[in-house]
Design an enzyme around this catalytic site. Structure first.
Site, short mmCIF file in Angstrom:
data_model
loop_
_atom_site.label_atom_id
_atom_site.label_comp_id
_atom_site.label_asym_id
_atom_site.label_seq_id
_atom_site.Cartn_x
_atom_site.Cartn_y
_atom_site.Cartn_z
N ASP A 22 7.67 47.21 -92.73
CA ASP A 22 7.13 48.42 -92.12
C ASP A 22 7.30 49.58 -93.08
OD1 ASP A 22 6.40 50.54 -90.42
OD2 ASP A 22 7.20 49.50 -88.67
N CYS A 72 4.97 48.14 -80.36
CA CYS A 72 4.68 48.74 -81.66
C CYS A 72 4.60 50.25 -81.48
CB CYS A 72 3.37 48.20 -82.23
SG CYS A 72 2.95 48.92 -83.84
N GLY A 73 5.64 50.95 -81.90
CA GLY A 73 5.66 52.39 -81.73
C GLY A 73 4.71 53.12 -82.65
N HIS A 74 4.63 52.70 -83.92
CA HIS A 74 3.69 53.38 -84.82
C HIS A 74 2.26 53.14 -84.36
CE1 HIS A 74 2.44 49.68 -87.04
NE2 HIS A 74 1.47 50.45 -87.51
N GLY A 84 8.47 52.58 -85.13
CA GLY A 84 8.58 53.28 -83.85
C GLY A 84 9.43 52.57 -82.83
#
Length: 368
Positions: free
Chosen positions: A268, A98-100, A273
């Site tokens: 999203d 999970c980039g965010h 991300g």
């Protein structure tokens, strides 16, 4: 819909952020055991644990959360070279990347004092996640976070131009091709012009339907495997994109709009991300994005991540046999190291409790 009251939920503290509009709920001290020797192992055990799953639902589902909620449990890192570990969760389970969320965790780690930071400089927060080790590079000015760079795990295209038939959704021309890329999780990439739609809120219902079709068509195919780690298999999300500038735009940044539909129809709000890392890897494989050139990735709500990449060190690559030690991935496409830049903002501090007599524990989802 509900289960008996659990003493573990008498009090759960959380801190909420948003990253480019996408929520992220951080539980620094989960009141249940998260067993395992590594974060990847903890994820698999969490999936199998009724107690951990109940806590996830309690914090993510209504009435304390909602169908598009996202968050994490903080865990110990795999070893002393990282600051912390993170288990990411959403409405349907535990994700591999999970980039965010990594951007939010980086901001939180610095703002909470967990990681000492330079008030006028850059501080690296090193985080173990189920797909590997990532870094949140936190930029500060006068003690305030001004931006966070998400340094992804090595990423690569897995397959290009895979034919997909949209049987259930019923398009007049149901055949399209998709690309599949890895950016900590596997994503299918769909050009919305191929299905006559656009990345706009008014098209969201149709896009969610197409995403379900694409995932169903790809389920259990060879394209959903990831040789480096079988625990990362399966299409996690579908990225719908439209080009605003093409690869021939000179030295200017490449500009795309996107919306990512992940898990079971979850949307999203950010440009995603880990999805952006996957997008960069696919664009690199297609020759549309050179090293160092920026991808300006705009979300369905017009928030922005900027991303670029450098080629991976061959010693840190994803080998064709899944063992690493190569600068090409499992299908021979280049392995890249993406950096995704954005920021996260504190939205609240919470203590969630279970009131006596509340029968809606751990919660519910009102399906759309």
């Amino acid at each position: 819909m509900s289960t008996p009251r659990s003493a573990a939920h008498d009090s759960v503290r959380a801190v909420d952020y948003h990253t480019a509009g996408e929520p992220f709920r951080i539980v620094a001290q989960p009141p249940v055991a998260l067993d395992g020797d590594t974060v990847a192992d903890r994820r698999m055990r969490a999936i199998a644990s009724p107690q951990v799953q109940e806590l996830r639902r309690f914090l993510c589902w209504e009435p304390r959360g909602h169908a598009d909620m996202y968050g994490c449990f903080v865990t110990p890192p795999d070893d002393a070279d990282a600051h912390l570990g993170v288990l990411f969760w959403h409405r349907d389970g535990f994700s591999t990347a999970c980039g965010h969320g990594t951007i939010a965790v980086g901001a939180w780690a610095v703002e909470s004092g967990l990681v000492a930071a330079d008030a006028d400089g850059v501080t690296d927060v090193v985080i173990d996640v189920p797909s590997g080790r990532v870094t949140a590079r936190v930029h500060l000015r006068d003690g305030a976070v001004t931006g966070v760079d998400f340094l992804s795990v090595p990423s690569c295209a897995v397959a290009l131009d895979i034919p997909v038939t949209l049987e259930r959704y019923g398009f007049a021309a149901p055949e399209l091709t998709v690309d599949i890329g890895f950016g900590g999780a596997l994503y299918a990439h769909v050009d919305v012009t191929d299905i006559g739609l656009s990345v706009r809120p008014e098209a969201l219902g149709e896009l969610i339907g197409v995403a379900g079709d694409v995932k169903a068509a790809l389920a259990d195919t060879e394209w959903t495997r990831f040789a480096a780690d079988e625990r990362l298999a399966g299409i996690y999300g579908v990225i719908f994109f439209e080009r605003e500038t093409g690869p021939d735009a000179g030295d200017e940044a490449l500009r795309h709009r996107n919306v990512t539909v992940f898990a079971d129809g979850q949307v999203d709000r950010s440009p995603c991300g880990s999805g952006t890392a996957s997008r960069v890897a696919v664009l690199a494989a297609r020759g549309e994005l050179d090293p160092g050139r920026r991808l300006v990735h705009t979300s369905i709500i017009d928030t922005v991540f900027e991303s670029s990449y450098v080629p991976a060190d061959p010693d840190a690559g994803i080998g064709t046999d899944g063992t690493g030690g190569s600068d090409t991935g499992q299908a021979g496409y280049p392995v890249v190291l993406p950096t995704v830049s954005g920021n996260a903002y504190l939205t609240g501090r919470h203590e969630f409790v279970t009131a006596p007599g509340d029968r809606l524990i751990p919660g519910f989802l009102l399906e759309r």
